[in-house]
Write a protein that holds these residues in place. Sequence first.
Motif, PDB file in Angstrom:
ATOM      1  N   LYS A  18       0.819  -1.127  -0.045  1.00 15.25           N
ATOM      2  CA  LYS A  18       0.036  -0.066  -0.037  1.00 15.25           C
ATOM      3  C   LYS A  18       0.741   1.198   0.161  1.00 15.25           C
ATOM      4  O   LYS A  18       0.315   2.438   0.074  1.00 15.25           O
ATOM      5  N   ASP A  19       2.111   1.013  -0.193  1.00 14.34           N
ATOM      6  CA  ASP A  19       2.995   2.253  -0.161  1.00 14.34           C
ATOM      7  C   ASP A  19       3.133   2.987  -1.423  1.00 14.34           C
ATOM      8  O   ASP A  19       3.474   2.347  -2.493  1.00 14.34           O
ATOM      9  N   SER A  20       2.783   4.266  -1.529  1.00 14.85           N
ATOM     10  CA  SER A  20       2.778   5.237  -2.619  1.00 14.85           C
ATOM     11  C   SER A  20       4.244   5.158  -3.010  1.00 14.85           C
ATOM     12  O   SER A  20       4.473   5.413  -4.642  1.00 14.85           O
ATOM     13  N   SER A  21       5.337   5.210  -2.426  1.00 17.38           N
ATOM     14  CA  SER A  21       6.661   5.431  -3.000  1.00 17.38           C
ATOM     15  C   SER A  21       6.958   4.089  -3.596  1.00 17.38           C
ATOM     16  O   SER A  21       7.615   3.915  -4.610  1.00 17.38           O
ATOM     17  N   VAL A  22       6.680   2.819  -3.115  1.00 11.19           N
ATOM     18  CA  VAL A  22       6.673   1.487  -3.876  1.00 11.19           C
ATOM     19  C   VAL A  22       6.256   1.739  -5.206  1.00 11.19           C
ATOM     20  O   VAL A  22       6.440   1.332  -6.258  1.00 11.19           O
ATOM     21  N   ALA A  23       4.946   2.291  -5.377  1.00  7.64           N
ATOM     22  CA  ALA A  23       4.042   2.369  -6.486  1.00  7.64           C
ATOM     23  C   ALA A  23       4.799   3.430  -7.535  1.00  7.64           C
ATOM     24  O   ALA A  23       4.878   2.667  -8.687  1.00  7.64           O
ATOM     25  N   MET A  24       5.586   4.266  -7.003  1.00  7.04           N
ATOM     26  CA  MET A  24       6.373   5.223  -7.860  1.00  7.04           C
ATOM     27  C   MET A  24       7.569   4.393  -8.324  1.00  7.04           C
ATOM     28  O   MET A  24       8.034   4.547  -9.802  1.00  7.04           O
ATOM     29  N   MET A  25       8.184   3.543  -7.521  1.00  3.30           N
ATOM     30  CA  MET A  25       9.174   2.634  -8.085  1.00  3.30           C
ATOM     31  C   MET A  25       8.941   1.808  -9.135  1.00  3.30           C
ATOM     32  O   MET A  25       9.623   1.634 -10.105  1.00  3.30           O
TER      33      MET A  25
ATOM     34  N   GLN B  54      16.461  -3.004  -7.576  1.00  2.31           N
ATOM     35  CA  GLN B  54      15.383  -3.295  -8.460  1.00  2.31           C
ATOM     36  C   GLN B  54      14.260  -3.739  -7.996  1.00  2.31           C
ATOM     37  O   GLN B  54      14.294  -4.276  -6.627  1.00  2.31           O
ATOM     38  N   VAL B  55      13.062  -3.476  -8.344  1.00  2.00           N
ATOM     39  CA  VAL B  55      11.837  -4.198  -7.685  1.00  2.00           C
ATOM     40  C   VAL B  55      11.452  -5.124  -8.460  1.00  2.00           C
ATOM     41  O   VAL B  55      11.762  -5.357  -9.859  1.00  2.00           O
ATOM     42  N   ARG B  56      10.761  -6.313  -8.079  1.00  2.00           N
ATOM     43  CA  ARG B  56      10.554  -7.690  -8.845  1.00  2.00           C
ATOM     44  C   ARG B  56       9.153  -7.634  -9.309  1.00  2.00           C
ATOM     45  O   ARG B  56       8.205  -7.517  -8.561  1.00  2.00           O
ATOM     46  N   ASP B  57       9.050  -7.928 -10.535  1.00  3.43           N
ATOM     47  CA  ASP B  57       7.933  -8.099 -11.246  1.00  3.43           C
ATOM     48  C   ASP B  57       7.097  -9.272 -10.670  1.00  3.43           C
ATOM     49  O   ASP B  57       7.617 -10.308 -10.502  1.00  3.43           O
ATOM     50  N   GLY B  58       5.784  -8.940 -10.439  1.00  2.99           N
ATOM     51  CA  GLY B  58       4.836 -10.087  -9.795  1.00  2.99           C
ATOM     52  C   GLY B  58       5.158 -10.719  -8.352  1.00  2.99           C
ATOM     53  O   GLY B  58       4.677 -11.540  -7.944  1.00  2.99           O
TER      54      GLY B  58
END
Length: 318
Positions: free
Chosen positions: A17-24, A56-60
């Motif tokens: 639910k973190d907006s910063s993570v959504a931005m990433m 890096q953020v992991r898809d899925g």
Amino acid sequence: MNVLFIIDPIASLKAYKDSSVAMMYALQARGHQLFITEPQHLYIRNQVFATVQAIQVRDGADLTQHDWWQYSGESIERNLADFDAVLMRKDPPFDMEYAYTCHLLAYAEKFGAKVFNKGDAILTHSEKLTITEFAQFTSPTLVTRDMKRIRAFHQEHQDVVVKPLDGMGGSGIFRLQPKEPNLGSILELLSRNGQQTIMAQRYIPDIVKGDKRILVINGQPVPYCLARIPLAGETRGNLAAGGRGVAQPLSERDWEIANTLAPQLRERGLFLVGLDVIGDYLTEVNVTSPTCFVEITEQTDFHVANFFVEQLEKVLGV
């Protein structure tokens, strides 16, 4: 672009639910490189540097777990001016260390760093006090440390809300109804016996319909807000206080408030702002790390993080 996030420890973020993570995720999907640092890793040595690390953020990935990201390089020292964008996403409380970080960011801008929101803009826009510039949109408001004045305000309006100027997530907010038996104790606690300035506002009954978060990005209001509806018997709608978030289109009054404030705040260096509106009244102007990207995106056809990245690219000429 190389984008640096100044955030709380990444392992502490509630990624789902973190907006910063959504931005990433939105940035990486468009081919941009992510870096992170924390405020304590910033320093001045003629110019402003930081110890940063590429990630890096992991898809899925399951965002309720802790393996949604990974380091993609060793920690290095970098000048903030070397990044295409620096995103200040450290959560409050807005204490002196937060202020010092903003001073460092403002200094970094003098050497070419592109900071969102600008450090000096955060410093000069108190999230509670900025509403006083737009009195045409606010409920009757008093800002003081004088308990006699607050008592008189309460006597005049009968039903008021009092809150500290540096709180977040609904902390320290009290509703004082006409026959509040703990009036004196509450005022002594919040004002520290008259040593700390607080805010009092006439109670807005429409809080039962939700405390609306309106996002403004690069002077453009997002067409949906998140109405944070309080639990039964609760005065605060904040999600951190147990409120339930319901996305809904902006009302005519919401648009009036947002369109009035948006261009002024953008000119002042505030790229991302969260306006809090209860009923027809503006109650706060959030400039530190506004949230609700995920909730609005999940409940509507508007992808807030993608819009954020598009506007960031527009400003930077990417």
